[in-house]
Design an enzyme around this catalytic site. Sequence first.
Site, mmCIF file in Angstrom:
data_model
loop_
_atom_site.group_PDB
_atom_site.id
_atom_site.type_symbol
_atom_site.label_atom_id
_atom_site.label_comp_id
_atom_site.label_asym_id
_atom_site.label_seq_id
_atom_site.Cartn_x
_atom_site.Cartn_y
_atom_site.Cartn_z
ATOM 1 N N ASN A 9 -1.287 13.362 23.924
ATOM 2 C CA ASN A 9 -0.223 13.741 22.988
ATOM 3 C C ASN A 9 0.624 12.512 22.681
ATOM 4 O O ASN A 9 1.198 11.896 23.593
ATOM 5 C CB ASN A 9 0.623 14.847 23.638
ATOM 6 C CG ASN A 9 1.699 15.347 22.713
ATOM 7 O OD1 ASN A 9 2.399 14.559 22.098
ATOM 8 N ND2 ASN A 9 1.854 16.650 22.607
ATOM 9 N N HIS A 12 5.637 11.172 21.536
ATOM 10 C CA HIS A 12 6.754 10.317 21.936
ATOM 11 C C HIS A 12 6.628 8.879 21.452
ATOM 12 O O HIS A 12 7.571 8.099 21.567
ATOM 13 C CB HIS A 12 7.009 10.439 23.433
ATOM 14 C CG HIS A 12 7.416 11.848 23.777
ATOM 15 N ND1 HIS A 12 8.471 12.477 23.145
ATOM 16 C CD2 HIS A 12 6.872 12.764 24.607
ATOM 17 C CE1 HIS A 12 8.573 13.714 23.605
ATOM 18 N NE2 HIS A 12 7.606 13.917 24.480
ATOM 19 N N ARG A 20 14.884 4.611 15.276
ATOM 20 C CA ARG A 20 15.322 3.654 14.257
ATOM 21 C C ARG A 20 14.859 4.044 12.852
ATOM 22 O O ARG A 20 15.161 3.362 11.889
ATOM 23 C CB ARG A 20 14.752 2.257 14.582
ATOM 24 C CG ARG A 20 15.496 1.521 15.671
ATOM 25 C CD ARG A 20 16.781 0.948 15.108
ATOM 26 N NE ARG A 20 17.562 0.312 16.141
ATOM 27 C CZ ARG A 20 17.596 -1.014 16.347
ATOM 28 N NH1 ARG A 20 16.858 -1.817 15.614
ATOM 29 N NH2 ARG A 20 18.352 -1.499 17.291
ATOM 30 N N HIS A 45 2.348 17.344 17.880
ATOM 31 C CA HIS A 45 3.111 18.588 17.724
ATOM 32 C C HIS A 45 4.063 18.395 16.551
ATOM 33 O O HIS A 45 4.987 17.578 16.627
ATOM 34 C CB HIS A 45 3.881 18.868 19.025
ATOM 35 C CG HIS A 45 4.628 20.166 19.032
ATOM 36 N ND1 HIS A 45 5.179 20.688 20.179
ATOM 37 C CD2 HIS A 45 4.922 21.061 18.053
ATOM 38 C CE1 HIS A 45 5.781 21.843 19.905
ATOM 39 N NE2 HIS A 45 5.644 22.078 18.611
ATOM 40 N N ARG A 47 6.992 19.680 14.970
ATOM 41 C CA ARG A 47 8.071 20.630 15.250
ATOM 42 C C ARG A 47 8.836 20.933 13.983
ATOM 43 O O ARG A 47 8.905 20.130 13.060
ATOM 44 C CB ARG A 47 9.028 20.037 16.296
ATOM 45 C CG ARG A 47 8.399 19.822 17.658
ATOM 46 C CD ARG A 47 9.466 19.423 18.670
ATOM 47 N NE ARG A 47 10.335 20.533 18.936
ATOM 48 C CZ ARG A 47 10.252 21.316 20.013
ATOM 49 N NH1 ARG A 47 9.371 21.067 20.938
ATOM 50 N NH2 ARG A 47 11.056 22.326 20.178
ATOM 51 N N ARG A 51 11.622 16.303 14.918
ATOM 52 C CA ARG A 51 12.315 15.309 15.749
ATOM 53 C C ARG A 51 11.435 14.115 16.103
ATOM 54 O O ARG A 51 11.925 13.068 16.454
ATOM 55 C CB ARG A 51 12.892 15.947 17.006
ATOM 56 C CG ARG A 51 11.849 16.415 17.990
ATOM 57 C CD ARG A 51 12.469 16.865 19.285
ATOM 58 N NE ARG A 51 13.085 18.162 19.172
ATOM 59 C CZ ARG A 51 13.256 18.991 20.209
ATOM 60 N NH1 ARG A 51 12.888 18.618 21.399
ATOM 61 N NH2 ARG A 51 13.793 20.167 20.052
ATOM 62 N N GLU A 72 -0.421 20.927 17.465
ATOM 63 C CA GLU A 72 0.374 22.009 18.080
ATOM 64 C C GLU A 72 1.436 22.435 17.082
ATOM 65 O O GLU A 72 2.169 21.595 16.558
ATOM 66 C CB GLU A 72 1.066 21.506 19.351
ATOM 67 C CG GLU A 72 0.123 21.125 20.467
ATOM 68 C CD GLU A 72 0.828 20.432 21.626
ATOM 69 O OE1 GLU A 72 0.145 20.157 22.617
ATOM 70 O OE2 GLU A 72 2.044 20.151 21.522
ATOM 71 N N THR A 102 11.678 20.416 25.344
ATOM 72 C CA THR A 102 10.219 20.454 25.176
ATOM 73 C C THR A 102 9.783 21.923 25.219
ATOM 74 O O THR A 102 10.607 22.801 25.488
ATOM 75 C CB THR A 102 9.511 19.612 26.271
ATOM 76 O OG1 THR A 102 8.103 19.666 26.065
ATOM 77 C CG2 THR A 102 9.835 20.110 27.674
ATOM 78 N N THR A 103 8.501 22.194 24.956
ATOM 79 C CA THR A 103 8.003 23.574 24.930
ATOM 80 C C THR A 103 8.308 24.277 26.257
ATOM 81 O O THR A 103 8.039 23.732 27.328
ATOM 82 C CB THR A 103 6.472 23.571 24.692
ATOM 83 O OG1 THR A 103 6.194 22.645 23.641
ATOM 84 C CG2 THR A 103 5.967 24.946 24.320
ATOM 85 N N GLU A 153 -4.858 27.612 26.134
ATOM 86 C CA GLU A 153 -4.292 26.476 26.858
ATOM 87 C C GLU A 153 -3.326 27.042 27.888
ATOM 88 O O GLU A 153 -2.313 27.669 27.540
ATOM 89 C CB GLU A 153 -3.570 25.501 25.929
ATOM 90 C CG GLU A 153 -3.006 24.334 26.739
ATOM 91 C CD GLU A 153 -2.430 23.190 25.905
ATOM 92 O OE1 GLU A 153 -2.781 23.065 24.714
ATOM 93 O OE2 GLU A 153 -1.621 22.425 26.468
ATOM 94 N N HIS A 193 0.979 20.483 30.093
ATOM 95 C CA HIS A 193 2.436 20.459 30.152
ATOM 96 C C HIS A 193 2.919 19.997 31.515
ATOM 97 O O HIS A 193 2.663 20.657 32.520
ATOM 98 C CB HIS A 193 3.104 21.798 29.799
ATOM 99 C CG HIS A 193 4.440 21.549 29.165
ATOM 100 N ND1 HIS A 193 5.588 21.405 29.897
ATOM 101 C CD2 HIS A 193 4.786 21.326 27.874
ATOM 102 C CE1 HIS A 193 6.582 21.128 29.087
ATOM 103 N NE2 HIS A 193 6.128 21.061 27.856
ATOM 104 N N GLY A 215 0.935 14.251 27.550
ATOM 105 C CA GLY A 215 1.694 13.356 26.678
ATOM 106 C C GLY A 215 2.702 12.503 27.400
ATOM 107 O O GLY A 215 2.524 11.291 27.573
HETATM 108 N N1 PXP Z 1 0.489 21.279 25.725
HETATM 109 C C1 PXP Z 1 1.419 21.851 24.931
HETATM 110 C C2 PXP Z 1 1.106 23.172 24.308
HETATM 111 C C3 PXP Z 1 2.645 21.218 24.655
HETATM 112 O O1 PXP Z 1 3.546 21.804 23.855
HETATM 113 C C4 PXP Z 1 2.870 19.938 25.217
HETATM 114 C C5 PXP Z 1 4.140 19.206 24.899
HETATM 115 O O2 PXP Z 1 4.174 18.919 23.539
HETATM 116 C C6 PXP Z 1 1.872 19.375 26.046
HETATM 117 C C7 PXP Z 1 0.708 20.087 26.296
HETATM 118 C C8 PXP Z 1 2.043 18.044 26.684
HETATM 119 O O3 PXP Z 1 3.048 18.112 27.658
HETATM 120 P P1 PXP Z 1 3.572 16.808 28.365
HETATM 121 O O4 PXP Z 1 4.170 15.949 27.297
HETATM 122 O O5 PXP Z 1 4.558 17.292 29.361
HETATM 123 O O6 PXP Z 1 2.379 16.142 28.990
#
Ligand code: PXP
Length: 239
Positions: A9, A12, A20, A45, A47, A51, A72, A102-103, A153, A193, A215
Amino acid sequence: MKHVKLGVNIDHVATLRQARKEKNPDTVEAARVVYSSGGDMVVMHLRQDRRHIQEADLERVRREVKGILHLEIAAIPEMEKLALLIHPDSVCLVPESAREVTTQGGLKLNGRNKELEKTIKNLSGAGIEVGVFCDPEPQVIRTAHNMGADSIELCTSSYSGAWGKKLQARELEKLQLAGFLVKELKLQLHAGHGLDYYNVAPVARIEGMDCLNIGFSIISRAMFVGLKTAVSEMKRLIQ
Ligand code: PXP
């Protein structure tokens, strides 16, 4: 042992860029490094508050980088429309609320939900593999299956946040049992996650695990060792 895929992911990377609102760090460059370092797919993702990832990131990664793109999104009409336009290889439907950092856990499904079912049908009909982000709870997994999901997932945040070996073992067992059900239903098994370099191995070893989506820990480590090393180290850990 089964090959467990690694979805990286890159949200970030965009978080840093948005600090910036410049061009760098560029998500296209990040996606190329992910694929060339052993990452099996790039995860983004989009959103509602934009963001981090913007539509332009998705369009450019899809157009300019060869590889599997996993998106996502919240299951709302705006996101469904964008997904149909960008046409990623797969989508995971996640809950989203405005104030969360976060989610927060999987989708709360108390029985079939017509709107969600329609979204799954529309995306599936366009040839996009559809997943649902679920807590490791049998009733939720069965509901997602009944609504036509191709993959589940499993949300690993309770496992990742569990303090001490005993609690962590209990959370791992929930994931193992949920994974067993997912495979029994003949769905693809994904998890993610809060996974990091210290807690990932037991989750990667869950019977039938197809893919882990990670991520924050990878992008954080990349700050010190570079994205290429951060991805390949994680890949090695899940093999
Ligand atoms: N899976 C899902 C469904 C998520 O929403 C996220 C965060 O965007 C991740 C995995 C990845 O999570 P992490 O950034 O904590 O590794």
